[in-house]
Structures are given as structure tokens and as C-alpha cells.
Design an enzyme around this catalytic site. Structure first.
Site, PDB file in Angstrom:
ATOM      1  N   LYS A  47       0.825  -1.185   0.000  1.00 10.51           N
ATOM      2  CA  LYS A  47       0.000   0.000   0.000  1.00 10.51           C
ATOM      3  C   LYS A  47       0.871   1.252   0.000  1.00 10.51           C
ATOM      4  O   LYS A  47       0.410   2.344  -0.301  1.00 10.51           O
ATOM      5  CB  LYS A  47      -0.852   0.032   1.282  1.00 10.51           C
ATOM      6  N   ASP A 107      14.981  -0.415   0.281  1.00 13.16           N
ATOM      7  CA  ASP A 107      15.786  -0.610   1.476  1.00 13.16           C
ATOM      8  C   ASP A 107      16.823  -1.694   1.152  1.00 13.16           C
ATOM      9  O   ASP A 107      17.857  -1.410   0.553  1.00 13.16           O
ATOM     10  CB  ASP A 107      14.808  -1.002   2.592  1.00 13.16           C
TER      11      ASP A 107
HETATM   12  P1  5GP Z   1      13.234  -3.888   0.672  1.00 10.06           P
HETATM   13  O1  5GP Z   1      12.732  -5.151   0.056  1.00 10.06           O
HETATM   14  O2  5GP Z   1      13.903  -2.974  -0.304  1.00 10.06           O
HETATM   15  O3  5GP Z   1      14.087  -4.177   1.884  1.00 10.06           O
HETATM   16  O4  5GP Z   1      12.003  -3.188   1.324  1.00 10.06           O
HETATM   17  C1  5GP Z   1      11.150  -2.319   0.725  1.00 10.06           C
HETATM   18  C2  5GP Z   1       9.934  -2.185   1.615  1.00 10.06           C
HETATM   19  O5  5GP Z   1      10.331  -2.100   2.987  1.00 10.06           O
HETATM   20  C3  5GP Z   1       9.176  -0.923   1.365  1.00 10.06           C
HETATM   21  O6  5GP Z   1       8.186  -1.079   0.394  1.00 10.06           O
HETATM   22  C4  5GP Z   1       8.567  -0.628   2.722  1.00 10.06           C
HETATM   23  O7  5GP Z   1       7.352  -1.315   2.859  1.00 10.06           O
HETATM   24  C5  5GP Z   1       9.543  -1.206   3.713  1.00 10.06           C
HETATM   25  N1  5GP Z   1      10.438  -0.206   4.319  1.00 10.06           N
HETATM   26  C6  5GP Z   1      11.779  -0.122   4.223  1.00 10.06           C
HETATM   27  N2  5GP Z   1      12.272   0.926   4.901  1.00 10.06           N
HETATM   28  C7  5GP Z   1      11.197   1.536   5.454  1.00 10.06           C
HETATM   29  C8  5GP Z   1      11.053   2.714   6.258  1.00 10.06           C
HETATM   30  O8  5GP Z   1      11.995   3.438   6.621  1.00 10.06           O
HETATM   31  N3  5GP Z   1       9.781   3.024   6.606  1.00 10.06           N
HETATM   32  C9  5GP Z   1       8.687   2.300   6.232  1.00 10.06           C
HETATM   33  N4  5GP Z   1       7.494   2.711   6.646  1.00 10.06           N
HETATM   34  N5  5GP Z   1       8.803   1.185   5.480  1.00 10.06           N
HETATM   35  C10 5GP Z   1      10.041   0.824   5.085  1.00 10.06           C
END
Ligand code: 5GP
Length: 186
Positions: A47, A107
Site C-alpha cells: 500500500k 531498502d
Molecule cells: P526492501 O525489500 O527494499 O528491503 O524493502 C522495501 C519495503 O520495505 C518498502 O516497500 C517498505 O514497505 C519497507 N520499508 C523499508 N524501509 C522503510 C522505512 O523506513 N519506513 C517504512 N514505513 N517502510 C520501510
């Protein structure tokens, strides 16, 4: 304006409403130029990207179409589990389409790496990755993000679509959540 009730849970505001607006307009112009004569499919990763997505697509002057995908990766924690699962799939085929995947934040890079692979396997003509926020120092996998509005430090942020335990998505800016709010779970 949605502010005072949720604002007290933030340590500070990282990116203001005005800065976001400016960056989204610039990005919309860039995509409009780079996809001239094309009809790309904008894929919103639910979302978190919903707010960014709805603002961005209105800044793009192209005959685009939209679709939605929901992914689970984090649960209610502030740390990535690394597990990616499709909770809601696209409604339409992406075969031969120019796909722009729109995410709220990159991230570890695991989520977008997975989605990029899925789109390529389904025969998309091209797949580009768009994100509002990028935390480059957190990468666990090499991932090329094509369009990123802001690079941010390694802090947990909320607002403008991003949540903590499903809250704060309606803040009009991006802020750093006060560590007290999640310290018992981090
Ligand atoms: P990745 O797979 O790149 O580790 O994660 C991406 C997802 O992690 C994003 O779509 C989000 O849902 C969550 N995420 C990563 N860092 C943050 C953050 O600082 N705040 C929030 N609210 N969600 C994060």
C-alpha cells in the site's frame, strides 16, 4: 491538514510537502520525455506507494495505464524479513508492455529485485524501477533503481504513504518516527 495528532510521534520531518511536490513534478516531466510515443503501464506496489503513485501519474503526460500489486515483506516490524510474497497480483498481462514499477522506498532491494524478475519473466518489453525514497546503504542485493526522488539515511520513516503498523500513511510529508514508538519491536 493532517498534522498535530500524528506529528507528536515523529522525531523530525525529513522531507517537506513542498519538496515532495517539486520532486514528483520533475520526475513526471522526465518520464513524460523518456517515454514519448509509448503507453507505459504504471504498477503501484501497495500500500506504501499509493500516495506517491497517484501524485506521480498525474504529472505524466502520456496515455499510460495503471495496475496494482500487493507484496508482503515486513509484517508489522521495522526490519525486513527478506520474504517476498504476492498478496494481490496484477489484473492485466504485461507481455510486450513497458512497465514502470512504482515503489515507496527501496531498502534491502529484495522486494524490487523480486518484482523486476517477475515482470521480466512475464515478457515485459522493458521494466524500470521508480521509487520515492532510496536507502542505498541498506542494500543486500545489487539493484539499479532507474528513478529515485530522494536518497535518505538509514532511519525508519513514515508518511506520504509509508506506515508503521498501518498508521501515519496520511501524513502529507515524510518524517522520522521517534524511536520510542517502535523501540520495543526493533
Ligand atoms: P526492501 O525489500 O527494499 O528491503 O524493502 C522495501 C519495503 O520495505 C518498502 O516497500 C517498505 O514497505 C519497507 N520499508 C523499508 N524501509 C522503510 C522505512 O523506513 N519506513 C517504512 N514505513 N517502510 C520501510
Amino acid at each position: 491538514m493532517v498534522d498535530s495528532t500524528l506529528r507528536k510521534d515523529l522525531d523530525h520531518i525529513l522531507i517537506s510537502e513542498e519538496e515532495i511536490k517539486e520532486a514528483v513534478q520533475q520526475l513526471g516531466k522526465k518520464i513524460t520525455e523518456e517515454y514519448r510515443d509509448k503507453s507505459p503501464v504504471f504498477v503501484c506496489i501497495l500500500k506504501g506507494a499509493a500516495v506517491f503513485f497517484s501524485d506521480l501519474m498525474r504529472e505524466v503526460d502520456l496515455p499510460l495505464t495503471i495496475d496494482f500489486m500487493a507484496i508482503s515483506s515486513y509484517g508489522s516490524s521495522t526490519k525486513s524479513s527478506g520474504v517476498v510474497r504476492i498478496l494481490k497480483d496484477l489484473d492485466h498481462d504485461v507481455l510486450n508492455k513497458d512497465v514502470l514499477v512504482v515503489e515507496d522506498i527501496v531498502d534491502s532491494g529484495l522486494t524490487l529485485t523480486y518484482i523486476q524478475k517477475v515482470m521480466s519473466e512475464r515478457g515485459a518489453n522493458s521494466v524500470r524501477l521508480v521509487t520515492l525514497l532510496d536507502k542505498p546503504e541498506r542494500r543486500k542485493t545489487p539493484l539499479e533503481v532507474d528513478y529515485a526522488c530522494f536518497q535518505i539515511p538509514n532511519e525508519f520513516v513514515v508518511g506520504y504513504g509509508l506506515d508503521y503498523q498501518e498508521k501515519y500513511r496520511n501524513l502529507p510529508y515524510v518524517g522520522v518516527l521517534h524511536p520510542d514508538i517502535y523501540s520495543d519491536q526493533a
